[in-house]
Design a protein around this motif. Sequence first.
Motif, PDB file in Angstrom:
ATOM      1  N   ILE A 145      -2.499 -12.555  23.885  1.00 33.03           N
ATOM      2  CA  ILE A 145      -1.988 -11.257  24.360  1.00 33.03           C
ATOM      3  C   ILE A 145      -1.787 -11.246  25.885  1.00 33.03           C
ATOM      4  N   PRO A 146      -2.827 -11.583  26.683  1.00 28.61           N
ATOM      5  CA  PRO A 146      -2.570 -11.576  28.133  1.00 28.61           C
ATOM      6  C   PRO A 146      -1.487 -12.561  28.555  1.00 28.61           C
ATOM      7  N   MET A 147      -1.285 -13.602  27.755  1.00 30.11           N
ATOM      8  CA  MET A 147      -0.239 -14.586  28.095  1.00 30.11           C
ATOM      9  C   MET A 147       1.153 -14.010  27.847  1.00 30.11           C
ATOM     10  N   GLN A 148       1.265 -13.230  26.774  1.00 34.69           N
ATOM     11  CA  GLN A 148       2.554 -12.554  26.500  1.00 34.69           C
ATOM     12  C   GLN A 148       2.867 -11.574  27.624  1.00 34.69           C
ATOM     13  N   VAL A 149       1.812 -10.864  28.055  1.00 30.27           N
ATOM     14  CA  VAL A 149       2.006  -9.879  29.135  1.00 30.27           C
ATOM     15  C   VAL A 149       2.357 -10.607  30.436  1.00 30.27           C
ATOM     16  N   LEU A 150       1.682 -11.727  30.669  1.00 27.26           N
ATOM     17  CA  LEU A 150       1.963 -12.499  31.890  1.00 27.26           C
ATOM     18  C   LEU A 150       3.422 -12.978  31.885  1.00 27.26           C
ATOM     19  N   ALA A 151       3.870 -13.481  30.738  1.00 25.44           N
ATOM     20  CA  ALA A 151       5.262 -13.950  30.638  1.00 25.44           C
ATOM     21  C   ALA A 151       6.218 -12.791  30.950  1.00 25.44           C
ATOM     22  N   TYR A 152       5.910 -11.620  30.408  1.00 23.59           N
ATOM     23  CA  TYR A 152       6.751 -10.438  30.629  1.00 23.59           C
ATOM     24  C   TYR A 152       6.852 -10.117  32.127  1.00 23.59           C
ATOM     25  N   PHE A 153       5.693 -10.081  32.799  1.00 19.91           N
ATOM     26  CA  PHE A 153       5.735  -9.723  34.226  1.00 19.91           C
ATOM     27  C   PHE A 153       6.339 -10.827  35.078  1.00 19.91           C
ATOM     28  N   LEU A 154       6.170 -12.075  34.669  1.00 19.40           N
ATOM     29  CA  LEU A 154       6.815 -13.154  35.429  1.00 19.40           C
ATOM     30  C   LEU A 154       8.334 -12.974  35.385  1.00 19.40           C
ATOM     31  N   ALA A 155       8.841 -12.597  34.205  1.00 18.42           N
ATOM     32  CA  ALA A 155      10.292 -12.370  34.093  1.00 18.42           C
ATOM     33  C   ALA A 155      10.710 -11.219  35.006  1.00 18.42           C
ATOM     34  N   LEU A 156       9.954 -10.126  34.962  1.00 18.55           N
ATOM     35  CA  LEU A 156      10.312  -8.964  35.794  1.00 18.55           C
ATOM     36  C   LEU A 156      10.250  -9.323  37.275  1.00 18.55           C
ATOM     37  N   GLU A 157       9.168 -10.022  37.666  1.00 17.36           N
ATOM     38  CA  GLU A 157       9.017 -10.403  39.076  1.00 17.36           C
ATOM     39  C   GLU A 157      10.171 -11.268  39.558  1.00 17.36           C
ATOM     40  N   LYS A 158      10.725 -12.064  38.627  1.00 19.85           N
ATOM     41  CA  LYS A 158      11.809 -12.961  39.025  1.00 19.85           C
ATOM     42  C   LYS A 158      13.186 -12.320  38.801  1.00 19.85           C
ATOM     43  N   GLY A 159      13.176 -11.056  38.440  1.00 16.17           N
ATOM     44  CA  GLY A 159      14.438 -10.328  38.266  1.00 16.17           C
ATOM     45  C   GLY A 159      15.202 -10.771  37.024  1.00 16.17           C
ATOM     46  N   LEU A 160      14.483 -11.253  36.010  1.00 15.07           N
ATOM     47  CA  LEU A 160      15.157 -11.748  34.806  1.00 15.07           C
ATOM     48  C   LEU A 160      15.054 -10.728  33.677  1.00 15.07           C
ATOM     49  N   ASP A 161      15.955 -10.853  32.718  1.00 15.54           N
ATOM     50  CA  ASP A 161      15.943  -9.940  31.564  1.00 15.54           C
ATOM     51  C   ASP A 161      14.879 -10.415  30.565  1.00 15.54           C
ATOM     52  N   PRO A 162      13.791  -9.660  30.397  1.00 17.26           N
ATOM     53  CA  PRO A 162      12.721 -10.156  29.518  1.00 17.26           C
ATOM     54  C   PRO A 162      13.127 -10.197  28.050  1.00 17.26           C
ATOM     55  N   ASP A 163      14.133  -9.436  27.667  1.00 18.34           N
ATOM     56  CA  ASP A 163      14.504  -9.402  26.252  1.00 18.34           C
ATOM     57  C   ASP A 163      15.525 -10.469  25.868  1.00 18.34           C
ATOM     58  N   LYS A 164      16.285 -10.916  26.851  1.00 18.76           N
ATOM     59  CA  LYS A 164      17.357 -11.863  26.510  1.00 18.76           C
ATOM     60  C   LYS A 164      17.392 -13.029  27.489  1.00 18.76           C
ATOM     61  N   PRO A 165      16.466 -13.964  27.348  1.00 15.13           N
ATOM     62  CA  PRO A 165      16.457 -15.107  28.259  1.00 15.13           C
ATOM     63  C   PRO A 165      17.708 -15.975  28.092  1.00 15.13           C
ATOM     64  N   ARG A 166      18.048 -16.685  29.167  1.00 12.47           N
ATOM     65  CA  ARG A 166      19.264 -17.511  29.126  1.00 12.47           C
ATOM     66  C   ARG A 166      19.141 -18.609  28.053  1.00 12.47           C
ATOM     67  N   ASN A 167      20.252 -18.975  27.518  1.00 10.54           N
ATOM     68  CA  ASN A 167      20.392 -20.110  26.580  1.00 10.54           C
ATOM     69  C   ASN A 167      19.690 -19.936  25.235  1.00 10.54           C
ATOM     70  N   LEU A 168      18.969 -18.865  25.035  1.00  9.61           N
ATOM     71  CA  LEU A 168      18.202 -18.733  23.792  1.00  9.61           C
ATOM     72  C   LEU A 168      18.901 -17.797  22.814  1.00  9.61           C
ATOM     73  N   ALA A 169      18.461 -17.866  21.579  1.00 12.75           N
ATOM     74  CA  ALA A 169      18.908 -16.911  20.564  1.00 12.75           C
ATOM     75  C   ALA A 169      17.708 -16.591  19.699  1.00 12.75           C
ATOM     76  N   LYS A 170      17.717 -15.406  19.158  1.00  7.68           N
ATOM     77  CA  LYS A 170      16.580 -14.992  18.332  1.00  7.68           C
ATOM     78  C   LYS A 170      16.492 -15.806  17.055  1.00  7.68           C
ATOM     79  N   SER A 171      17.650 -16.029  16.433  1.00  2.70           N
ATOM     80  CA  SER A 171      17.668 -16.774  15.172  1.00  2.70           C
ATOM     81  C   SER A 171      18.501 -18.016  15.366  1.00  2.70           C
ATOM     82  N   VAL A 172      17.907 -19.179  15.121  1.00  2.11           N
ATOM     83  CA  VAL A 172      18.660 -20.414  15.323  1.00  2.11           C
ATOM     84  C   VAL A 172      19.239 -20.840  13.974  1.00  2.11           C
ATOM     85  N   THR A 173      20.422 -20.326  13.690  1.00  7.06           N
ATOM     86  CA  THR A 173      20.987 -20.509  12.349  1.00  7.06           C
ATOM     87  C   THR A 173      21.869 -21.743  12.235  1.00  7.06           C
TER      88      THR A 173
END
Length: 600
Positions: free
Chosen positions: A558-586
Amino acid sequence: MCGIVGFIGQNEAKEFIIRGLKKLEYRGYDSWGMALKEKDKLKIIKETGKIGSVDERKILSGAQIAIGHTRWATHGAVTSANAHPHTDCQGQIAVVHNGIINNYQTIKEALLKKGHYFSSETDTEVIPHLVEEYLKSGLSFLEAAKKALKELDGNYAVCIISQNENQILAAANGCPLVIGKDKNNFYISSDILALQDKVSQIIFLKDGHLAQIEKEIQIFNLKTDKLTKINFQPMDKIKKDEGLGSFKHFLFKEINEQPAILAKIAQMETKEIETNAALIRNSFGTFMVACGTAYHAGLVGEYFFAQNAKMHLNLSLASEFPAFKGFLTDKTLLLAISQSGETADVLEAVKSAKTKSVKVLSILNSPHSTLGRLSDVMMTTPAGPEIAVLSTKAFTAQVAVLFLLSRAINSDLVKARKILESASAAIAKSLSEKNIQKIKHLAQKIKNTQHLFAIGRGLNFPTALEAALKIKEVSYIHAEGFAGGELKHGTIALIEEGVPCLVFVGNDQEKDEILSNAEEIKARGGYIIGIAPENHQIFDEYLPVEDLPAVSPILNIIPMQVLAYFLALEKGLDPDKPRNLAKSVTVKYPILHRVGVRKW
Ligand code: G6P
């Protein structure tokens, strides 16, 4: 991976197409596009980037037939030319596609020789040109499309429209496609989420089937050319994505949903758990397959079964499963773990196991998925739709279900439920405002690091892998997880002054050893971030978690998920849609060869 939508009916098509694409954006967001049939012309709109901010009012069209696409690039760069829909030479036929056409190069070469010109590098573009070719030979739109689809080798979900036809053709082969209807309209989507609140009835298109939708719907089996029975089912049982509510991002919302989900899992039906535990106990070997975060859940499961049930389950990355296929018999059980139920490698592993009459049990968060339909038995994780690309609540739910199964093997379910209830309360506590602020400050402190490492032993080895994955996928910091004893076998060479290292220390038999591993890192200048029930002298930073060794991965992540979230925010990145990724790799893999492209 890629989302497609289609609409035909009495309402304006653009409303559903835009809303649907926004819902599906989490499946791919490199570019988006749509084709709207206006009188006897197709209006094509294509843009790179996300559709998220597009204002529906700016798309002027009264069309009642349209198709749309949001793309995760496989063939060809992220350009508007490569964005879907793709059209034929005259721009009369438009196609949106999810999947991969393996033989597109051969088809393209043949079409080029016949004088067709291509505007993109995609595999998809062969489809409208093939339809165009067969239309020229005098076939009807339906027959031309059928003939074109029969030539394709690969996986697809497609929607095809023509400027001269008041119909949509939708076909599926190895990729999901669902059709919904209300009184006056038909809605098509590669993901049921886009249909919620819209339709009362749905039907999943079977592999190798094509639907012709006009005022009514007909479904053909492409192999036999025969019409098939149409059985719409009520939509009401589908779990809804409730939107963001008061949260700014789905990632943080989904992290915060975990206490409630765990409390639900603690109440799971006894019969379901015991029957499925018996399946595992009685199988002549159980293989687990999964990808990404679900694989990490499987790894926790492997430790649970070893510790709680004294059983060895064979875990394999789904993409590596072919190497172990030789061990399958009709007495083997395959346990597939997946959030989406659409991951190509997982589906391939399951399909190949089924050819050997292997029974398939799945732990699945999306019951209305292809994996759901392929499974003999399914355990649904009650996490609800997961929208953020990072998997959080699905992971802890998968781990919790595996925990119950492992305890049920030895009829220890009552105690196991209590542990999960305590885990639910413990997580709620660790998400207190005070703890969140602490993690936020830590994110501010370490946001500029180039590298980050995570170590854990036993149950917390998978936690270390998952923590590193969360951080790298959303903050783009190079993060690697290791078993405590492994870092020194090479990677410790990268530790220098100030390199952050996450260390998971539980009150368990691994405690002393993991602390000495932390010492090894600290001696080389590493900055130790301890995640533990109590503070230790060696920690430079301390993130508190409750003491519940039986399910510590659930608490520690849990704290690691939160840490990842704030690292994205601190770096000005979109926490919901990271680059190059997709939710479902079909898709399994992109095809690397290319054919020359003629621009026009
Ligand atoms: C993608 C997602 C991951 C997920 C993995 C497996 O890579 O970005 O978050 O863990 O696929 O997906 P599944 O739906 O099978 O759990």
